[in-house]
Design a protein around this motif. Sequence first.
Motif, PDB file in Angstrom:
ATOM      1  N   ASN A  84      39.360 -45.060 -24.851  1.00 42.50           N
ATOM      2  CA  ASN A  84      38.983 -43.512 -24.275  1.00 42.50           C
ATOM      3  C   ASN A  84      38.506 -43.028 -23.100  1.00 42.50           C
ATOM      4  O   ASN A  84      38.824 -42.416 -22.470  1.00 42.50           O
ATOM      5  CB  ASN A  84      37.938 -42.863 -25.487  1.00 42.50           C
ATOM      6  N   ALA A  85      37.641 -44.260 -22.693  1.00 43.52           N
ATOM      7  CA  ALA A  85      37.000 -44.164 -21.319  1.00 43.52           C
ATOM      8  C   ALA A  85      38.108 -44.594 -20.243  1.00 43.52           C
ATOM      9  O   ALA A  85      38.157 -43.929 -19.243  1.00 43.52           O
ATOM     10  CB  ALA A  85      35.885 -45.436 -21.235  1.00 43.52           C
ATOM     11  N   GLU A  86      39.066 -45.426 -20.686  1.00 40.55           N
ATOM     12  CA  GLU A  86      40.411 -45.478 -19.677  1.00 40.55           C
ATOM     13  C   GLU A  86      41.243 -44.188 -19.568  1.00 40.55           C
ATOM     14  O   GLU A  86      41.545 -43.862 -18.485  1.00 40.55           O
ATOM     15  CB  GLU A  86      41.001 -46.662 -20.354  1.00 40.55           C
ATOM     16  N   LEU A  87      41.329 -43.406 -20.626  1.00 35.81           N
ATOM     17  CA  LEU A  87      42.062 -42.330 -20.708  1.00 35.81           C
ATOM     18  C   LEU A  87      41.403 -41.553 -19.843  1.00 35.81           C
ATOM     19  O   LEU A  87      42.045 -40.530 -18.766  1.00 35.81           O
ATOM     20  CB  LEU A  87      42.312 -41.810 -22.137  1.00 35.81           C
ATOM     21  N   LYS A  88      40.108 -41.051 -19.720  1.00 36.94           N
ATOM     22  CA  LYS A  88      39.475 -40.395 -18.925  1.00 36.94           C
ATOM     23  C   LYS A  88      39.575 -40.656 -17.285  1.00 36.94           C
ATOM     24  O   LYS A  88      39.762 -39.743 -16.429  1.00 36.94           O
ATOM     25  CB  LYS A  88      37.932 -40.202 -19.218  1.00 36.94           C
ATOM     26  N   ILE A  89      39.560 -41.953 -17.132  1.00 39.49           N
ATOM     27  CA  ILE A  89      40.063 -42.337 -15.726  1.00 39.49           C
ATOM     28  C   ILE A  89      41.349 -41.798 -15.271  1.00 39.49           C
ATOM     29  O   ILE A  89      41.578 -41.411 -14.159  1.00 39.49           O
ATOM     30  CB  ILE A  89      39.811 -43.909 -15.433  1.00 39.49           C
ATOM     31  N   MET A  90      42.379 -42.209 -16.242  1.00 43.35           N
ATOM     32  CA  MET A  90      43.933 -41.559 -15.814  1.00 43.35           C
ATOM     33  C   MET A  90      43.887 -40.047 -15.821  1.00 43.35           C
ATOM     34  O   MET A  90      44.461 -39.696 -14.683  1.00 43.35           O
ATOM     35  CB  MET A  90      44.637 -42.137 -17.151  1.00 43.35           C
ATOM     36  N   THR A  91      43.271 -39.429 -16.605  1.00 37.51           N
ATOM     37  CA  THR A  91      43.142 -37.946 -16.370  1.00 37.51           C
ATOM     38  C   THR A  91      42.433 -37.461 -15.125  1.00 37.51           C
ATOM     39  O   THR A  91      43.103 -36.539 -14.568  1.00 37.51           O
ATOM     40  CB  THR A  91      42.612 -37.215 -17.716  1.00 37.51           C
ATOM     41  N   SER A  92      41.258 -38.185 -14.717  1.00 40.76           N
ATOM     42  CA  SER A  92      40.875 -37.744 -13.516  1.00 40.76           C
ATOM     43  C   SER A  92      41.655 -38.016 -12.488  1.00 40.76           C
ATOM     44  O   SER A  92      41.518 -37.298 -11.249  1.00 40.76           O
ATOM     45  CB  SER A  92      39.359 -38.343 -13.509  1.00 40.76           C
ATOM     46  N   VAL A  96      42.654 -35.463  -9.341  1.00 43.82           N
ATOM     47  CA  VAL A  96      42.433 -35.642  -8.172  1.00 43.82           C
ATOM     48  C   VAL A  96      43.991 -35.591  -7.337  1.00 43.82           C
ATOM     49  O   VAL A  96      43.911 -34.812  -6.336  1.00 43.82           O
ATOM     50  CB  VAL A  96      41.794 -36.913  -7.811  1.00 43.82           C
ATOM     51  N   GLU A  97      44.871 -35.981  -7.646  1.00 45.98           N
ATOM     52  CA  GLU A  97      46.217 -36.165  -6.993  1.00 45.98           C
ATOM     53  C   GLU A  97      46.770 -34.802  -6.823  1.00 45.98           C
ATOM     54  O   GLU A  97      47.208 -34.221  -5.858  1.00 45.98           O
ATOM     55  CB  GLU A  97      47.110 -37.208  -7.995  1.00 45.98           C
TER      56      GLU A  97
END
Length: 294
Positions: A84-92, A96-97
């Motif tokens: 879930n923490a990794e998913l938050k990184i991808m979403t963030s 940003v992009e």
Amino acid sequence: MGWNLARKWGGIYKLQNNPRTGQPFKLGDAVSQGQVIIRLEDKEYENSVALDVKRLSLEIAEQEYRKQKELYEKGGVTLSEMRNAELKIMTSRYDVENAQLSMDKMSVKAPFAGVIVSLPHYTADARVEAGNLMVEVMDYAKMYLDINLPESAINEVGVNQPVAVTHYTLPDDTLRGVVSELSPAISMETRTFRGKIEIRNEGLKLRPGMFVKADIRVNRADSTLVIPKNVVQSQRDRKFVYIVEKNMAVRRDITTRLEDEDHIEITQGLQINDNLVVRGFETLRENSKVKVQR
């Protein structure tokens, strides 16, 4: 090729400086691909995009992921919690992009290396509405010339044939080109077929919109006998010229092959050392007495 850049969004007009000159961009300036020529500012739009906020969210997500990963390796959290923490990184990162793409829409960039050929004037710091033309960039190091060729040339002209291109303002310069495209269809109205010539515009000597002369080489001959085209006369189906033998005009029937605007190739009827009449030949008759002037 050319490119017109208009804005889909409005904003405060900020013409950028050309790093090559240190002065604001102007007509005729060269630009590099991706170079920012104009920026538009709109605080309301920028706030709605919230790029800085999304960058901070990404930074926090990355920190949280590193923490969760360390705990997972020690058995302090489950795999699901770390994922879930990794998913938050991808979403963030996607946020940003997308925010950066939105902000890039407020910059007018050169889509390719070229020259500014149109730059409408806007007062500095004035608001420019959406849809207005900002700048026109053109790359004319390579140019294309539209041509219409007679039906009789359809078997003589082909793709990749060399072309010599000249312009009256450049009497001593001949640019090189090639036939790049040819249509197989003959126009019913003009009995011509269309094509394109690609010109290597070395030194940017030609300018878009100029009228030029293009000579397509359909054949060539080496070590051949060539005479001025205007001295050749015709009678019925026979071509002839006059030469001088013992101060007398002698008619010689000739056979020709290749020709250009000024010269024609002789395949039969003349020898290299023949004295060809090049002036006053229009009034000559067989065995007329002539006076040779050198």
